[in-house]
Write an enzyme that holds these catalytic residues in place. Structure first.
Site, short mmCIF file in Angstrom:
data_model
loop_
_atom_site.label_atom_id
_atom_site.label_comp_id
_atom_site.label_asym_id
_atom_site.label_seq_id
_atom_site.Cartn_x
_atom_site.Cartn_y
_atom_site.Cartn_z
N ARG A 104 37.44 51.57 38.63
CA ARG A 104 37.79 52.11 39.94
C ARG A 104 38.93 53.10 39.75
O ARG A 104 39.99 52.74 39.24
CB ARG A 104 38.24 50.93 40.81
N THR A 108 41.57 57.48 44.03
CA THR A 108 40.54 57.61 45.07
C THR A 108 39.87 56.27 45.41
O THR A 108 39.20 56.14 46.43
CB THR A 108 39.42 58.56 44.60
N ASP A 200 44.89 41.86 39.46
CA ASP A 200 43.83 42.63 38.78
C ASP A 200 43.09 41.69 37.83
O ASP A 200 43.61 41.24 36.81
CB ASP A 200 44.46 43.78 37.99
N ASP A 203 42.74 42.78 34.07
CA ASP A 203 44.01 42.66 33.33
C ASP A 203 44.36 41.20 33.07
O ASP A 203 44.88 40.85 32.01
CB ASP A 203 45.14 43.33 34.11
O1 LIG Z 1 35.28 46.76 45.24
P1 LIG Z 1 36.07 47.79 44.49
O2 LIG Z 1 37.08 48.47 45.35
O3 LIG Z 1 35.20 48.76 43.76
O4 LIG Z 1 36.96 47.01 43.43
C1 LIG Z 1 36.46 46.01 42.63
C2 LIG Z 1 36.38 46.44 41.21
O5 LIG Z 1 37.70 46.60 40.67
C3 LIG Z 1 37.82 45.81 39.50
O6 LIG Z 1 37.47 46.53 38.37
P2 LIG Z 1 38.47 47.62 37.73
O7 LIG Z 1 38.20 48.98 38.28
O8 LIG Z 1 39.87 47.13 37.84
O9 LIG Z 1 37.99 47.67 36.23
P3 LIG Z 1 38.23 46.57 35.10
O10 LIG Z 1 37.30 45.44 35.40
O11 LIG Z 1 37.90 47.31 33.85
O12 LIG Z 1 39.67 46.14 35.15
C4 LIG Z 1 36.86 44.67 39.75
O13 LIG Z 1 36.51 43.96 38.59
C5 LIG Z 1 35.69 45.36 40.40
O14 LIG Z 1 34.77 45.92 39.49
O1 LIG Z 2 42.32 42.82 44.15
C1 LIG Z 2 41.63 43.47 43.34
C2 LIG Z 2 40.90 44.61 43.72
C3 LIG Z 2 40.16 45.25 42.79
N1 LIG Z 2 40.15 44.79 41.51
C4 LIG Z 2 40.85 43.71 41.13
O2 LIG Z 2 40.81 43.32 39.96
N2 LIG Z 2 41.59 43.07 42.06
MG LIG Z 3 40.85 45.97 36.66
#
Ligand SMILES: O=P(O)(O)OC[C@H]1O[C@H](OP(=O)(O)OP(=O)(O)O)[C@H](O)[C@@H]1O
Ligand SMILES: O=c1cc[nH]c(=O)[nH]1
Ligand SMILES: [Mg+2]
Length: 209
Positions: A104, A108, A200, A203
């Site tokens: 994400r 944006t 997150d 993370d």
């Molecule tokens: O509903 P949204 O607003 O799209 O957010 C949710 C997304 O955000 C996080 O991923 P992230 O972008 O942090 O990637 P990661 O899993 O690599 O940390 C999570 O695991 C989802 O995929």
């Molecule tokens: O709360 C949140 C939102 C998006 N992605 C995450 O990992 N946590």
């Molecule tokens: Mg993430």
């Protein structure tokens, strides 16, 4: 309209409460996410078809039940969805695993695709798309759109935590796909994080912050 089911089983609720705590480290977080995925998978597969099969016990012959040979696939959204794969496979070990890489954009909040590798016969499979977090819904909506473009016809989505905003966006974009969630939280904050949430997920699973 899609079915949205909150899995309020006490064991799921207990484990979700555990991973919300900020002092839980990566090892325990990962273990609990995997356990939650197993329990959610158990609940979400209640409607899988069974077929009669003749077997022989040490005592006699009988007509038993087995899964009706439906082919399954688990497709995590990278990275955080990886934390749910082993738990899913502990329940449905014959499932194939595909991967969709999305992150994400922090400014944006739009999903950016960077990887996609699916089982060759994914269009014949019942697919479980897994991601612990459904925030704005952008990532899950994009993943399911991509899978539909690849020919997947039968699919359901599983997220451990969801915000109402994400559920609404998902229902609007994909009213034909059932959604299973572990808990429905209150809202998103200004940075698109789920409140109260768990931070997150990626993370916390991989210890990257
Ligand atoms: O509903 P949204 O607003 O799209 O957010 C949710 C997304 O955000 C996080 O991923 P992230 O972008 O942090 O990637 P990661 O899993 O690599 O940390 C999570 O695991 C989802 O995929
Ligand atoms: O709360 C949140 C939102 C998006 N992605 C995450 O990992 N946590
Ligand atoms: Mg993430």
């Amino acid at each position: 309209m899609a079915k949205v089911q909150i899995m309020d089983h006490p064991l799921i609720q207990h484990k979700i409460n555990f991973i919300r705590r900020e002092d839980v480290g990566s090892k325990d977080f990962r273990t609990a996410v995997s356990e939650i995925a197993s329990l959610m998978c158990y609940e979400a597969t209640r409607d899988l078809e069974l077929q009669d099969v003749q077997i022989k016990t040490p005592i006699c012959e009988m007509t038993g039940k087995e899964l009706a040979g439906k082919k399954l696939a688990v497709i995590p959204i990278l990275r955080a969805g990886l934390g749910m794969v082993d738990g899913m496979l502990s329940m449905i070990p014959a499932a194939k695993v595909g991967h969709i890489g999305l992150y994400r954009d922090p400014e944006t909040l739009e999903p950016v695709e960077y990887y996609c590798k699916l089982p060759v016969d994914c269009e014949e499979r019942e697919v479980f798309v897994v991601d612990p977090m459904l925030a704005t819904g952008g990532s899950l909506v994009a993943a399911v759109t991509l899978l539909k473009q690849k020919g997947v016809k039968r699919m359901r989505a599983m997220c451990i935590l969801a915000a109402p905003e994400g559920v609404k966006a998902f229902e609007k974009a994909h009213p034909d796909v059932d959604l299973y969630i572990g808990a429905l939280d209150d809202h998103l904050n200004d940075h698109g994080y789920i409140v109260p949430g768990l931070g997150d997920a990626g993370d916390r699973i991989f210890g990257t912050k």
